[in-house]
Design a protein around this motif. Structure first.
Motif, PDB file in Angstrom:
ATOM      1  N   SER A 159       0.833  -1.203   0.000  1.00 59.27           N
ATOM      2  CA  SER A 159       0.000   0.000   0.000  1.00 59.27           C
ATOM      3  C   SER A 159       0.866   1.251   0.000  1.00 59.27           C
ATOM      4  O   SER A 159       1.048   1.902  -1.034  1.00 59.27           O
ATOM      5  CB  SER A 159      -0.944  -0.027   1.206  1.00 59.27           C
ATOM      6  OG  SER A 159      -0.247  -0.417   2.376  1.00 59.27           O
ATOM      7  N   THR A 192      -2.486   2.902  -2.204  1.00 59.38           N
ATOM      8  CA  THR A 192      -3.869   3.009  -1.751  1.00 59.38           C
ATOM      9  C   THR A 192      -4.086   1.965  -0.680  1.00 59.38           C
ATOM     10  O   THR A 192      -3.393   0.947  -0.649  1.00 59.38           O
ATOM     11  CB  THR A 192      -4.862   2.789  -2.904  1.00 59.38           C
ATOM     12  OG1 THR A 192      -6.202   3.009  -2.429  1.00 59.38           O
ATOM     13  CG2 THR A 192      -4.774   1.375  -3.466  1.00 59.38           C
ATOM     14  N   ASP A 195      -8.824   0.403  -2.985  1.00 60.35           N
ATOM     15  CA  ASP A 195      -9.213   0.759  -4.347  1.00 60.35           C
ATOM     16  C   ASP A 195      -9.178  -0.536  -5.152  1.00 60.35           C
ATOM     17  O   ASP A 195      -8.129  -0.925  -5.673  1.00 60.35           O
ATOM     18  CB  ASP A 195      -8.260   1.790  -4.945  1.00 60.35           C
ATOM     19  CG  ASP A 195      -8.727   2.318  -6.300  1.00 60.35           C
ATOM     20  OD1 ASP A 195      -9.321   1.525  -7.063  1.00 60.35           O
ATOM     21  OD2 ASP A 195      -8.499   3.499  -6.598  1.00 60.35           O
ATOM     22  N   THR A 218      -3.296  -4.528   1.206  1.00 56.35           N
ATOM     23  CA  THR A 218      -4.367  -3.583   0.890  1.00 56.35           C
ATOM     24  C   THR A 218      -5.658  -4.202   1.408  1.00 56.35           C
ATOM     25  O   THR A 218      -5.651  -5.314   1.937  1.00 56.35           O
ATOM     26  CB  THR A 218      -4.445  -3.305  -0.616  1.00 56.35           C
ATOM     27  OG1 THR A 218      -4.466  -4.558  -1.330  1.00 56.35           O
ATOM     28  CG2 THR A 218      -3.246  -2.479  -1.082  1.00 56.35           C
TER      29      THR A 218
END
Length: 360
Positions: A159, A192, A195, A218
């Motif tokens: 991430s 992110t 997403d 993530t």
């Protein structure tokens, strides 16, 4: 944005408690602030599951309130202020970027208890911090990855370049390398937390490089969904069990088990034993769980992974045990030495053998 960044200063005072300062209460309003949707299938899903465990444990003694998709920054301060004004007795802020807003609002509402996930600032007596030793689970995943890869290419969807993520990458690689000296690691930075489209693209990029085992840091199930499209690619559930993929690519998972902590902290507020703490638990404490290892994993590999999990839980093995060098070849840990928490909480380097740079 960098919600789970832990700095070396966080190591100071782990589990140090001040004197209890809460009186017992007949009813508690416990409030939760989430960075993503409760249906993300990962990070936020698991925090919300913990909130529901609080409700189940205490029934009508507890009122639960939560807000999803709260951006890190000024919006978080507004939401926290509204919650405090709305009668919340304890507010759990579940993302690193809420750290400064949490402390800012805590200063204005000294009678409200604030609990910040993965942060290190406790500027006021009514602020506590808590986290989990995810790197312990990465060690178990790394062992499975090293044993299961057929291409000798494993991948990691990262991430943000913060210590929590970096220590996870290092632990995953070190244990894959122990299991299979020929293994190579590719890291794709998604930049992110949640997403699904970007996460799926990252998984596809790894698969296109020949990677056949994928770990992710993530929050959505998108990497597993992408892995399911290619025969022979396997992966791991992240933050939540992601058991819906057990018949597909998911061979195990790291489960963030926040429920017991939330139940304990709200219970302490109810019975008057609440005190300020800084908690960093792992497999031994039950906050990091290893999800079911499926039959896709050979029996001997499964047994080895479970033995590794149990050794970590027993404290007889530390995932960062020397000799370990940094990526540039310089010595970090000598033979038999284990990493101090401060080194882990401020980790900003790859270990020797990982190719590629950490984005600045």
């Amino acid at each position: 944005m960098k919600r789970r960044n832990l700095l070396a200063s966080a190591a100071m005072g782990l589990m140090l408690a001040s004197g209890a300062f809460a009186q017992g209460m007949d009813k508690v309003k416990a409030c939760f602030v989430y960075v993503g949707p409760i249906g993300d299938g990962g990070w936020t899903f698991q925090h919300h599951d913990g909130a529901m465990q609080v409700q189940a444990a205490y029934g009508d003694k507890v009122e639960i309130q939560y807000q999803e998709n709260v951006p890190e920054g000024a919006d978080a301060e507004r939401v926290l202020t509204q919650m405090a004004l709305g009668g919340c007795n304890i507010i759990f802020t579940t993302s690193f970027g809420y750290m400064d807003p949490t402390n800012a609002v805590a200063a204005k509402f000294p009678d409200v208890k604030f609990e910040h996930a993965t942060g290190f600032k406790r500027d006021h007596a009514n602020v506590s911090t808590y986290n989990a030793r995810f790197y312990e689970g990465r060690a178990v995943q790394g062992h499975i990855a090293g044993k299961m890869t057929k291409s000798n290419k494993i991948g990691y969807i990262a991430s943000f370049p913060i210590p929590e993520v970096i220590m996870g990458i290092n632990s995953y690689y070190l244990h894959a390398k122990k299991a299979n000296p020929a293994v190579e690691l590719s890291v794709v930075w998604a930049f992110t937390w949640f997403d699904p489209a970007k996460e799926a693209d990252a998984a596809k990029a790894l698969i296109d490089q020949g990677v056949d085992v994928i770990a992710a840091h993530t929050d959505s199930t998108a990497p597993l969904a992408e892995a399911a499209k290619t025969e022979g690619v396997i992966g791991f559930g992240q933050a939540s069990d992601m058991a819906e993929y057990k018949d597909g690519p998911r061979v195990s998972s790291i489960i963030d088990n926040w429920g017991p902590y939330y139940v304990k902290r709200v219970g302490a507020l109810l019975d008057g034993t609440y005190e300020q703490i800084d908690a960093w638990e792992g497999i031994a404490g039950g906050e990091v769980l290893i999800g079911e290892i499926t039959d896709k994993v050979p029996a001997d590999v499964k047994a080895e992974a479970e033995a590794l999990r149990d050794a970590i839980a027993a404290g007889t093995y530390h995932p960062f045990t020397g000799p370990i060098n940094k990526q540039d070849g310089s010595a970090w840990l000598a033979e038999g030495a284990t990493a101090p928490d401060g080194d882990l909480l401020g980790m900003n380097f790859f270990v020797e053998g990982i190719v590629g740079d950490i984005p600045q």
